[in-house]
Design an enzyme around this catalytic site. Sequence first.
Site, short mmCIF file in Angstrom:
data_model
loop_
_atom_site.label_atom_id
_atom_site.label_comp_id
_atom_site.label_asym_id
_atom_site.label_seq_id
_atom_site.Cartn_x
_atom_site.Cartn_y
_atom_site.Cartn_z
N GLU A 247 0.86 -1.18 0.00
CA GLU A 247 0.00 0.00 0.00
C GLU A 247 0.90 1.22 0.00
OE1 GLU A 247 -1.75 2.90 0.42
OE2 GLU A 247 -2.34 2.56 2.49
N CYS A 281 -2.46 8.94 3.04
CA CYS A 281 -2.19 8.31 1.73
C CYS A 281 -3.32 8.59 0.76
CB CYS A 281 -1.93 6.82 1.89
SG CYS A 281 -3.22 5.95 2.79
#
Length: 501
Positions: A247, A281
């Site tokens: 990720e 993010c």
Amino acid sequence: MTQTAPTTPARADDGQRRFASLDPRTGEVIGHHVVASEEDVREAVRAARDAAVFWAELGFDGRRARLDAWRKVLLKRLDEFQVLISAETGKSADDARTELALVIDHLHWAAKHAPKVLGKRKVSPGMLMYNHAATLEYRPLGVVGVIGPWNYPAFTPMGSIAYALAAGNAVVFKPSEFTPGVGVFLAATLGEVVPEFPVLQVVTGFGETGAALCTSGVDKLAFTGSTATGKKVMAACAASLTPVLVECGGKDPLIVAEDADVRAAADGAVWGGIFNSGQTCAGVERVYVADAVYDEFLALVVEKAKKLRPGGEADAHFGPITMPKQVDVIQSHVADALERGGRAVVGGLESIRPPYVEPVVLVDVPDESTAVTEETFGPTLVVTRVADADEAVRRANSSAFGLGASVYSRNRGEELADKLRCGMVSVNSVLAYASVPGLPFGGVGDSGFGRIHGEDGLREFAYAHSVTRKRFGALLNPMTYDRGSRTIRHVVRLVRVLYGR
Ligand code: NDP
């Protein structure tokens, strides 16, 4: 006020190297943690092997009881945990509390849904295999390694840890060198309700400790961080065919269509871009606004963003930049945008006063600027005028990243969402998907692959185990040398009848 990186390791009386965890708001030392060596990491993984057997044998109900008890301990100690998160990251009390509310919600969901998603179930054998019973279950992998970041030091790794534990694995967690105490707190609180075996261990240290975890023999490695480090992790894991979940963040777009509720869109853009100092993010970094509403939208964004101030106080709008070297990245992106002809309508280079960065809103920034192509991870927004929502979709999809996105439109929200190349979309809100535990979270392209959260997030930490059981002899059995060519002719005829139309 100075901002400092974790101190150079020093050797303590017990011979182990230690490093200090610092409060980015003040530089004050919060605690000291061991720099785990390669051998320390291997030892943790060895201990985790026995823990994994114990944990798997508890079964879904036994594990759920322990995970529910852990959730209650975390809730009871929520204030203490919030203070620790705020101290290690500098984030405001409310941002830390929001993070912890999500941790609790996901932990509950993972423990509750694991039996249904992973437990043994019947599968239809199909027409050709009607004489067999078929079953499927998802079994734990064994020991899962988790490498976590500093921006959401509890929520992000728990997207892997809670789901891996619920699936029956033991976990060895390497937290970021900026937030080691948060990792230690998670392991200690789980240890209170699972005293028998260390089902969650923490190995603290720097990048080398994370690298050692990749080659330690874990059965899967879940990584969250930069794309560059993600590639290194994948390469290290490839040597032993260790599967990885990666990720890597994004450059998430927000689209404001002609028919948007412009006030709501401006609110979403400012919050989605600036909360947690932009260190998210899936935070908003690029905003594409239809020409018809551009001027109204920009005026609202400017008005809102100008009112926000970072600070170290508990009630500050947002905190400092947690990682000192990130300030240089933010500075270089803003400078690049301005040098290429962009304009700052809120703040500018003068907004960067380490450890704080005030809101910066940029317009007229060319697509080639690093402020548009790379993850900035700061409280900045790049707002771009486009002809209409369809052009916005094209520009949004032009990034190498593909994590999340937001769309503001009264009538075309879901249609536009369907056209976006990314893992998650919020319509008429920002980041809503991250708060829905049943929805998988993850991206495509440079944002990585694999999923945390939801059913996919549970299966990510398990392997499928398929079994057939012959119940009675079939009239046609092609899987024997006694079959004769007549049997195969009948099978082909049957396949034609079943699937030929
Ligand atoms: P990194 O990718 O360098 O670090 C992420 C994690 O990996 C940390 O725990 C780090 O440990 C560890 N690590 C570092 N090197 C290795 C290695 N060779 N093998 C295994 N593990 C390793 O990210 P940074 O924290 O330096 O942040 C850099 C950029 O990454 C940010 O600017 C941002 O763009 C992006 N990022 C994205 C995040 C997201 O949520 N997707 C989260 C954080 C960062 P240590 O911290 O001890 O070095």
